[in-house]
Motif scaffolding. Sequence first.
Motif, PDB file in Angstrom:
ATOM      1  N   TRP A  99       0.774  -1.207   0.129  1.00 11.70           N
ATOM      2  CA  TRP A  99       0.166   0.115  -0.117  1.00 11.70           C
ATOM      3  C   TRP A  99       1.033   1.284  -0.052  1.00 11.70           C
ATOM      4  N   GLU A 100       1.888   1.016   0.718  1.00 11.80           N
ATOM      5  CA  GLU A 100       2.939   2.305   0.856  1.00 11.80           C
ATOM      6  C   GLU A 100       3.598   2.481  -0.312  1.00 11.80           C
ATOM      7  N   ASN A 101       3.970   1.486  -1.160  1.00 20.09           N
ATOM      8  CA  ASN A 101       4.692   1.702  -2.271  1.00 20.09           C
ATOM      9  C   ASN A 101       3.835   2.230  -3.510  1.00 20.09           C
ATOM     10  N   ILE A 102       2.409   1.834  -3.368  1.00 22.05           N
ATOM     11  CA  ILE A 102       1.505   2.333  -4.228  1.00 22.05           C
ATOM     12  C   ILE A 102       1.342   3.891  -4.102  1.00 22.05           C
ATOM     13  N   LEU A 103       1.027   4.255  -2.705  1.00 24.15           N
ATOM     14  CA  LEU A 103       1.130   5.618  -2.359  1.00 24.15           C
ATOM     15  C   LEU A 103       2.215   6.493  -2.912  1.00 24.15           C
ATOM     16  N   ARG A 104       3.489   6.000  -2.814  1.00 24.99           N
ATOM     17  CA  ARG A 104       4.516   6.736  -3.292  1.00 24.99           C
ATOM     18  C   ARG A 104       4.586   6.958  -4.830  1.00 24.99           C
ATOM     19  N   GLU A 105       4.076   5.899  -5.437  1.00 27.16           N
ATOM     20  CA  GLU A 105       3.844   6.160  -7.054  1.00 27.16           C
ATOM     21  C   GLU A 105       2.846   7.104  -7.525  1.00 27.16           C
ATOM     22  N   LEU A 106       1.766   6.998  -6.943  1.00 26.63           N
ATOM     23  CA  LEU A 106       0.779   8.008  -7.054  1.00 26.63           C
ATOM     24  C   LEU A 106       0.931   9.485  -6.723  1.00 26.63           C
ATOM     25  N   TRP A 107       1.770   9.559  -5.736  1.00 28.43           N
ATOM     26  CA  TRP A 107       2.052  10.816  -5.131  1.00 28.43           C
ATOM     27  C   TRP A 107       3.064  11.568  -6.074  1.00 28.43           C
ATOM     28  N   GLN A 108       3.697  10.886  -6.814  1.00 27.95           N
ATOM     29  CA  GLN A 108       4.713  11.254  -7.617  1.00 27.95           C
ATOM     30  C   GLN A 108       4.078  11.690  -9.101  1.00 27.95           C
ATOM     31  N   ASP A 109       2.924  11.083  -9.342  1.00 30.25           N
ATOM     32  CA  ASP A 109       2.299  11.354 -10.506  1.00 30.25           C
ATOM     33  C   ASP A 109       1.346  12.492 -10.466  1.00 30.25           C
ATOM     34  N   PRO A 110       1.715  13.548 -11.249  1.00 34.98           N
ATOM     35  CA  PRO A 110       1.133  14.623 -11.137  1.00 34.98           C
ATOM     36  C   PRO A 110      -0.298  14.929 -11.821  1.00 34.98           C
ATOM     37  N   THR A 111      -0.445  13.610 -12.520  1.00 34.87           N
ATOM     38  CA  THR A 111      -1.893  13.697 -13.350  1.00 34.87           C
ATOM     39  C   THR A 111      -2.879  13.147 -12.520  1.00 34.87           C
ATOM     40  N   VAL A 112      -2.592  12.419 -11.248  1.00 30.08           N
ATOM     41  CA  VAL A 112      -3.369  11.921 -10.266  1.00 30.08           C
ATOM     42  C   VAL A 112      -4.157  12.969  -9.130  1.00 30.08           C
ATOM     43  N   SER A 113      -5.090  13.254  -9.095  1.00 25.10           N
ATOM     44  CA  SER A 113      -5.476  14.298  -8.014  1.00 25.10           C
ATOM     45  C   SER A 113      -5.414  13.576  -6.667  1.00 25.10           C
ATOM     46  N   LEU A 114      -5.507  14.472  -5.602  1.00 22.58           N
ATOM     47  CA  LEU A 114      -5.552  13.849  -4.211  1.00 22.58           C
ATOM     48  C   LEU A 114      -6.803  13.181  -3.895  1.00 22.58           C
ATOM     49  N   ARG A 115      -7.762  13.346  -4.579  1.00 24.50           N
ATOM     50  CA  ARG A 115      -9.009  12.460  -4.296  1.00 24.50           C
ATOM     51  C   ARG A 115      -8.748  11.236  -5.149  1.00 24.50           C
ATOM     52  N   GLY A 116      -8.124  11.341  -6.345  1.00 25.14           N
ATOM     53  CA  GLY A 116      -8.049  10.192  -7.266  1.00 25.14           C
ATOM     54  C   GLY A 116      -7.314   9.067  -6.379  1.00 25.14           C
ATOM     55  N   ILE A 117      -5.949   9.633  -5.570  1.00 22.73           N
ATOM     56  CA  ILE A 117      -5.168   8.757  -5.066  1.00 22.73           C
ATOM     57  C   ILE A 117      -6.123   8.116  -3.893  1.00 22.73           C
ATOM     58  N   SER A 118      -6.907   9.081  -3.175  1.00 17.45           N
ATOM     59  CA  SER A 118      -7.489   8.493  -2.076  1.00 17.45           C
ATOM     60  C   SER A 118      -8.533   7.308  -2.372  1.00 17.45           C
ATOM     61  N   ARG A 119      -9.271   7.500  -3.729  1.00 17.93           N
ATOM     62  CA  ARG A 119     -10.072   6.415  -4.380  1.00 17.93           C
ATOM     63  C   ARG A 119      -9.410   5.271  -4.570  1.00 17.93           C
ATOM     64  N   GLN A 120      -8.182   5.347  -4.976  1.00 21.23           N
ATOM     65  CA  GLN A 120      -7.370   3.976  -5.526  1.00 21.23           C
ATOM     66  C   GLN A 120      -7.015   3.417  -4.196  1.00 21.23           C
ATOM     67  N   LEU A 121      -6.532   3.986  -3.034  1.00 19.65           N
ATOM     68  CA  LEU A 121      -6.130   3.640  -1.929  1.00 19.65           C
ATOM     69  C   LEU A 121      -7.285   3.121  -0.858  1.00 19.65           C
ATOM     70  N   GLY A 122      -8.534   3.698  -1.079  1.00 18.27           N
ATOM     71  CA  GLY A 122      -9.572   3.150  -0.347  1.00 18.27           C
ATOM     72  C   GLY A 122      -9.438   3.955   1.060  1.00 18.27           C
ATOM     73  N   VAL A 123      -9.019   5.134   1.104  1.00 18.79           N
ATOM     74  CA  VAL A 123      -8.972   5.965   2.312  1.00 18.79           C
ATOM     75  C   VAL A 123      -9.543   7.439   1.837  1.00 18.79           C
ATOM     76  N   ASP A 124      -9.806   8.356   3.003  1.00 19.98           N
ATOM     77  CA  ASP A 124     -10.046   9.761   2.801  1.00 19.98           C
ATOM     78  C   ASP A 124      -8.778  10.321   2.688  1.00 19.98           C
ATOM     79  N   PRO A 125      -8.988  11.717   1.756  1.00 17.34           N
ATOM     80  CA  PRO A 125      -7.651  12.355   1.543  1.00 17.34           C
ATOM     81  C   PRO A 125      -6.954  12.861   2.649  1.00 17.34           C
ATOM     82  N   THR A 126      -7.568  13.044   3.726  1.00 19.59           N
ATOM     83  CA  THR A 126      -6.756  13.455   4.937  1.00 19.59           C
ATOM     84  C   THR A 126      -5.836  12.321   5.252  1.00 19.59           C
ATOM     85  N   THR A 127      -6.227  11.162   5.473  1.00 17.60           N
ATOM     86  CA  THR A 127      -5.389   9.902   5.713  1.00 17.60           C
ATOM     87  C   THR A 127      -4.288   9.833   4.674  1.00 17.60           C
TER      88      THR A 127
END
Length: 655
Positions: A389-417
Amino acid sequence: MIGCFPDPYPDELLYSVCARFHERVQYPNKKNTLRELFGDEAAIAVVDLPSNLRNLASALPAGSPYTVERLINQHTLLPFFAPFLHPKQFRQLGADMEGSRGPAIHMRSGLMASVVQPPEWLRFCPECVQEDKQQFSESYWHRLHQIPGVEICPQHQVRLVDSQVRVQNPTTRHEFITAEQGIKLPKSQSYTLKYSHHNILLKIAQNATWLLEEHISPPGLTILLKRYRELLAERDLATYSGRVRVSKLLEEFKRFYPDELLQRLQCEIDTESEHSWLLRLVRAPKGSQHPLRHLLLIQFLDHNAESFFKLPKQFKPFGTGPWLCLNRTASHFRQPVIEECEITYSQEHGKPIGTFCCTCGFSYCRTGPDRTEEDRLRITKIRAFGSIWENILRELWQDPTVSLRGISRQLGVDPTTVKLHAAALSLDFPRHSKRQTNQSQRKLVGSESKKQPVPEITLEKYRSEWLTARKNNPEAGRNILRKQFQRVYTWLLRHDPEWLEAHLPAIQQKAPPPARVDWESRDTELAESIKLVAANLYSKVGKPTQITTAAIARELGQLALIQKHLDKLPLTAKILADLVETRETFAVRRIQWVVECYRQEGFCPQRWQLVRRAGLRPEVELLPSVQNAINEALDVLKQIPHQHGRDCPPQRMAL
């Protein structure tokens, strides 16, 4: 060998089969029947749990299908009691019924001490009687109809009727009476009227029927208790950790079962007592209880006997493994790959909490129990996300085309988390995307700084308030103080628990409940009464009665009291030990009585005549003191012709 033993009918009592055998062979003496069936002319005709079944089975023709096990399972009431007994107790009862330990059966099963007594009369369903006569040309005693609490025939849904045959009758305890002899059908059709509380009584009868037919092996009292507590917890009448909400349980149980019905079923509940039968069923078992009481509790818990005994033996609030991994970033998402589930119980509400840890590092917990398939997909709290899960977070965090909410949807958590874990992983803030992502001011649990110490002035203020409360309420216990001064108590418990514990009142020991019976007074009264009763039995005109504990107790009308509580009556026990007769002393007294009878008749008997009239068994006759008494009696009786001035009359002895 018994060559004409009747084939038992469906659900026929063994008592009924033996009665039909006695009717068929037409022996002039009922003891001949007992000797042929059970090898013992002193055997007792028992309705519910008979003994000497090994002798009966061995006396049947070779190859007979009626084994001891079949006779017990299909023609006695043991299958009704079995599921609610301890397994060892059940095995011992089976051995007692197979052997000759008849008197021990009712003590071992608990029936002798039970408040729930069997029906006074053998009972029957009038419609079953008519059907039996049409199908078999005769009626018979059904097992089901003799069970305490079964007031309705479940097949015809009519009330059962008392016959003219007592279940326990000292004058007929060695006699089997057929249904044809004991049943008198009522002229009116009033038996078709339904009882009040008909549905409850009908379910009891249906549950009893299922138990008789299924032959359930006893799961054990501990397993029964666990099932009861699980079902109580589902209705919020207990916590899942096992604490029963007694007041609420009693209130709802009394609302479900009217007092009138409980009284009819001999299952009244004393709400003031901490030891009522209902509370004993839901607490650590100290002994078996009557099946009727179990059936009442099972019905109250929205189950029948079948569904209750098919519940799993072990409480599994989250089902059986393997369990689903709910890590959205894993290739095995929603697949059953988790092998272990750790179960704890919430201190707040007592519900089970399952913790599931996957090999991918993802760990979550869920408050149970699971009731539907959808519950298996539910997460109460995520405890760890894992490296995938943490590795996927790192990859998505570095991808500027994915919004914060897009990351939260893919990871299954809310944006604050997402932001909290990005900060914990030392990822870049602000991240490179269309919108700037600022770091959250919140921190992950466990990362916050240590709590600031409480100011001394505040500490002294709360301590002073508590000491004042203690001073103004010197007699109050812990619970009363906690409720009356909840604000102060809670603050001190959070910030100064050690000081609070040191300044709480001592734990008050509960006083033992007052004795409901003055056993000492009762013991003295009984002891005096026993002396009088024993004297009356000794001087009773006519055939002597052996002075036994049971005979004295029956005369007093205190048989149950003396049988159950003799250990609490030491003086009574001592008097009984002194007064009761052994078989030897009773035989001597019988001989003396016979001598007096012959004197009055002016008849001098032969030895065998005296022995027979005195009713001496061979083993008793051989005892030295009895031999001496017989010899002395014959010497005395030889003087009868001289006393009467004539020869012994040639008349026959009156037996």
